[in-house]
Design a protein around this motif. Structure first.
Motif, PDB file in Angstrom:
ATOM      1  N   GLY A  72     -42.141  46.864  37.550  1.00 52.66           N
ATOM      2  CA  GLY A  72     -43.713  46.988  37.553  1.00 52.66           C
ATOM      3  C   GLY A  72     -44.556  46.065  36.531  1.00 52.66           C
ATOM      4  O   GLY A  72     -43.987  45.499  35.744  1.00 52.66           O
ATOM      5  N   GLU A  73     -45.750  45.990  37.011  1.00 57.31           N
ATOM      6  CA  GLU A  73     -46.791  45.192  36.002  1.00 57.31           C
ATOM      7  C   GLU A  73     -46.724  45.570  34.610  1.00 57.31           C
ATOM      8  O   GLU A  73     -47.113  44.745  33.808  1.00 57.31           O
ATOM      9  CB  GLU A  73     -48.154  45.098  36.757  1.00 57.31           C
ATOM     10  N   ARG A  74     -46.852  46.885  34.551  1.00 60.30           N
ATOM     11  CA  ARG A  74     -46.968  47.374  33.017  1.00 60.30           C
ATOM     12  C   ARG A  74     -45.897  47.017  32.212  1.00 60.30           C
ATOM     13  O   ARG A  74     -45.730  46.767  31.079  1.00 60.30           O
ATOM     14  CB  ARG A  74     -47.110  48.976  33.172  1.00 60.30           C
ATOM     15  N   ALA A  75     -44.387  46.924  32.759  1.00 62.23           N
ATOM     16  CA  ALA A  75     -43.178  46.574  32.237  1.00 62.23           C
ATOM     17  C   ALA A  75     -43.565  44.931  31.646  1.00 62.23           C
ATOM     18  O   ALA A  75     -43.201  44.682  30.381  1.00 62.23           O
ATOM     19  CB  ALA A  75     -42.178  46.838  32.907  1.00 62.23           C
ATOM     20  N   LEU A  76     -44.052  44.327  32.677  1.00 66.89           N
ATOM     21  CA  LEU A  76     -44.270  42.789  32.230  1.00 66.89           C
ATOM     22  C   LEU A  76     -45.162  42.845  31.198  1.00 66.89           C
ATOM     23  O   LEU A  76     -45.199  42.007  30.257  1.00 66.89           O
ATOM     24  CB  LEU A  76     -44.645  42.079  33.492  1.00 66.89           C
ATOM     25  N   VAL A 135     -21.915  36.782  29.422  1.00 62.95           N
ATOM     26  CA  VAL A 135     -20.782  36.103  29.092  1.00 62.95           C
ATOM     27  C   VAL A 135     -20.917  34.701  29.805  1.00 62.95           C
ATOM     28  O   VAL A 135     -22.068  34.451  30.477  1.00 62.95           O
ATOM     29  CB  VAL A 135     -19.571  36.703  30.296  1.00 62.95           C
ATOM     30  N   ALA A 136     -20.281  33.648  29.171  1.00 65.46           N
ATOM     31  CA  ALA A 136     -20.227  32.313  29.450  1.00 65.46           C
ATOM     32  C   ALA A 136     -21.659  31.528  29.247  1.00 65.46           C
ATOM     33  O   ALA A 136     -21.683  30.692  29.771  1.00 65.46           O
ATOM     34  CB  ALA A 136     -19.808  32.062  31.186  1.00 65.46           C
ATOM     35  N   ASP A 137     -22.328  32.162  28.400  1.00 68.89           N
ATOM     36  CA  ASP A 137     -23.632  31.350  27.951  1.00 68.89           C
ATOM     37  C   ASP A 137     -23.975  31.773  26.732  1.00 68.89           C
ATOM     38  O   ASP A 137     -24.918  32.457  26.422  1.00 68.89           O
ATOM     39  CB  ASP A 137     -24.661  31.682  28.927  1.00 68.89           C
ATOM     40  N   PRO A 138     -23.452  30.969  25.626  1.00 67.78           N
ATOM     41  CA  PRO A 138     -23.703  31.422  24.387  1.00 67.78           C
ATOM     42  C   PRO A 138     -25.023  31.135  23.782  1.00 67.78           C
ATOM     43  O   PRO A 138     -25.411  31.729  22.597  1.00 67.78           O
ATOM     44  CB  PRO A 138     -22.610  30.403  23.536  1.00 67.78           C
ATOM     45  N   ASP A 139     -25.865  30.233  24.334  1.00 60.94           N
ATOM     46  CA  ASP A 139     -27.346  29.876  24.059  1.00 60.94           C
ATOM     47  C   ASP A 139     -28.193  31.118  24.546  1.00 60.94           C
ATOM     48  O   ASP A 139     -29.386  30.952  24.257  1.00 60.94           O
ATOM     49  CB  ASP A 139     -27.661  28.772  24.533  1.00 60.94           C
ATOM     50  N   LEU A 140     -27.809  32.099  25.348  1.00 60.82           N
ATOM     51  CA  LEU A 140     -28.482  33.036  25.800  1.00 60.82           C
ATOM     52  C   LEU A 140     -28.426  34.388  25.489  1.00 60.82           C
ATOM     53  O   LEU A 140     -27.471  34.765  25.176  1.00 60.82           O
ATOM     54  CB  LEU A 140     -28.750  32.986  27.525  1.00 60.82           C
ATOM     55  N   VAL A 141     -29.488  35.090  25.240  1.00 57.65           N
ATOM     56  CA  VAL A 141     -29.573  36.531  24.665  1.00 57.65           C
ATOM     57  C   VAL A 141     -30.220  37.207  25.523  1.00 57.65           C
ATOM     58  O   VAL A 141     -31.290  36.719  26.303  1.00 57.65           O
ATOM     59  CB  VAL A 141     -30.091  36.551  23.345  1.00 57.65           C
ATOM     60  N   ALA A 142     -29.918  38.576  26.014  1.00 56.07           N
ATOM     61  CA  ALA A 142     -30.736  39.215  26.949  1.00 56.07           C
ATOM     62  C   ALA A 142     -30.909  40.612  26.256  1.00 56.07           C
ATOM     63  O   ALA A 142     -30.075  41.190  25.486  1.00 56.07           O
ATOM     64  CB  ALA A 142     -30.358  39.265  28.301  1.00 56.07           C
ATOM     65  N   ALA A 143     -32.072  41.589  26.789  1.00 57.08           N
ATOM     66  CA  ALA A 143     -31.981  42.801  26.329  1.00 57.08           C
ATOM     67  C   ALA A 143     -32.692  43.722  27.520  1.00 57.08           C
ATOM     68  O   ALA A 143     -33.184  43.036  28.758  1.00 57.08           O
ATOM     69  CB  ALA A 143     -32.919  43.119  25.341  1.00 57.08           C
ATOM     70  N   LEU A 144     -32.169  45.013  27.855  1.00 55.49           N
ATOM     71  CA  LEU A 144     -32.547  45.894  28.831  1.00 55.49           C
ATOM     72  C   LEU A 144     -33.430  46.805  28.090  1.00 55.49           C
ATOM     73  O   LEU A 144     -33.220  47.324  27.221  1.00 55.49           O
ATOM     74  CB  LEU A 144     -31.435  46.689  29.229  1.00 55.49           C
ATOM     75  N   ASN A 145     -34.729  46.892  28.771  1.00 53.62           N
ATOM     76  CA  ASN A 145     -35.953  47.539  28.331  1.00 53.62           C
ATOM     77  C   ASN A 145     -36.470  48.838  29.216  1.00 53.62           C
ATOM     78  O   ASN A 145     -36.467  48.552  30.257  1.00 53.62           O
ATOM     79  CB  ASN A 145     -36.996  46.628  28.144  1.00 53.62           C
ATOM     80  N   LEU A 146     -36.521  49.953  28.707  1.00 50.70           N
ATOM     81  CA  LEU A 146     -36.892  51.008  29.350  1.00 50.70           C
ATOM     82  C   LEU A 146     -38.301  51.496  28.889  1.00 50.70           C
ATOM     83  O   LEU A 146     -38.428  51.467  27.299  1.00 50.70           O
ATOM     84  CB  LEU A 146     -36.022  52.212  29.339  1.00 50.70           C
ATOM     85  N   TYR A 147     -39.225  51.922  29.411  1.00 51.54           N
ATOM     86  CA  TYR A 147     -40.602  52.348  29.197  1.00 51.54           C
ATOM     87  C   TYR A 147     -40.901  53.865  29.598  1.00 51.54           C
ATOM     88  O   TYR A 147     -40.527  54.057  30.733  1.00 51.54           O
ATOM     89  CB  TYR A 147     -41.602  51.354  29.322  1.00 51.54           C
ATOM     90  N   SER A 148     -41.720  54.472  28.958  1.00 58.46           N
ATOM     91  CA  SER A 148     -42.335  55.650  29.755  1.00 58.46           C
ATOM     92  C   SER A 148     -43.684  55.776  28.974  1.00 58.46           C
ATOM     93  O   SER A 148     -44.214  55.075  27.888  1.00 58.46           O
ATOM     94  CB  SER A 148     -41.602  56.867  29.186  1.00 58.46           C
ATOM     95  N   ASP A 149     -44.701  56.502  29.739  1.00 61.53           N
ATOM     96  CA  ASP A 149     -45.903  56.607  29.356  1.00 61.53           C
ATOM     97  C   ASP A 149     -46.256  57.897  28.471  1.00 61.53           C
ATOM     98  O   ASP A 149     -47.455  58.326  28.289  1.00 61.53           O
ATOM     99  CB  ASP A 149     -47.091  56.697  30.701  1.00 61.53           C
TER     100      ASP A 149
END
Length: 257
Positions: A72-76, A135-149
């Protein structure tokens, strides 16, 4: 909105329901296409985890953050604000290879600026963010984000359940980005073939050297504000090259017989 997972005397924490949800997610991921994997994971996270309202995936490459997908837009908006400030649960989870949980973003001493702004401007009360192991991309980092109001939306049980979902999310992100790299490589190869063919056409038609033909394509691309590959495709399709002349700029000389 998700509802709390049911607990029973035999399963006081409702963990069986969480495990079932993860199994269902795995089954779902086997039926979706690679370009919808990430969206499927974050959608399932919102549907599965109690009181999670929005989810997103952050990526970090060479110091630049971006949101790969969001429910959703609020997560963005929450992500973008943290990127701008340079701190927050999603940013720190990626940078520190950690899990960050906040039940009161407005007053969390770890993120006095970004937390307060996310709470005030986006209306987020809680956040839970996980670093994803890709995996297979040492230059990339990622995160999973969860939000609540709402405040205190995520407890220890939710954090544990989210860890299982984060594992699926890491696989989905790795798969989606691998497909993206493959598509970009295929596009680059196709573009190079078109440019090479167009150079051959111009060399044959106008008695030019390879360097002169390449320069003609570059000038046409620059003057028309189009990609060189698009100009090359037009040359291959029509056998002609439109090259607007700039005052005072000589055209590349043709090579005589």
């Amino acid at each position: 909105m998700s509802t709390p997972l049911p607990a029973t005397p035999a399963d006081p924490d409702g963990l069986a329901e969480i495990a079932d949800a993860v199994v269902r997610l795995g089954e779902t991921l086997r039926t979706v296409t690679a370009d919808t994997l990430v969206e499927a994971v974050i959608r399932q996270a919102v549907e599965t985890l109690p009181r999670a309202r929005w989810a997103s995936i952050t990526t970090l490459r060479h110091g630049t953050f971006r949101t790969l997908a969001a429910t959703g837009e609020r997560a963005l908006q929450a992500d973008a604000l943290q990127y701008r400030v340079g701190s927050g649960p999603c940013v720190d989870a990626a940078l520190e290879d950690s899990v960050h949980r906040s039940g009161d973003l407005a007053h969390d001493v770890r993120w006095p600026e970004s937390g307060a702004q996310v709470a005030r401007e986006v209306g987020m009360g809680s956040a839970l963010a996980y670093r994803l192991t890709l995996v297979a991309d040492p230059d990339l980092v990622a995160a999973l984000n969860l939000y609540s109001d709402v405040p205190d939306a995520f407890d220890a049980q939710t954090e544990w359940a989210g860890t299982m979902l984060a594992t699926h999310a890491a696989w989905a992100v790795s798969t989606a980005l691998a497909q993206e790299r493959a598509e970009n490589l295929e596009l680059a190869l196709r573009s190079n073939r078109e440019i090479g063919t167009a150079i051959g056409v111009l060399m044959a038609q106008h008695k030019l050297t390879r360097q002169q033909a390449h320069e003609l394509l570059r000038l046409a691309s620059q003057d028309s504000n189009r990609k060189m590959a698009d100009v090359a495709t037009e040359v291959v399709d029509t056998g002609e090259l439109s090259l607007p002349r700039r005052p005072g700029r000589p055209a590349p000389e043709a090579r005589g017989d």
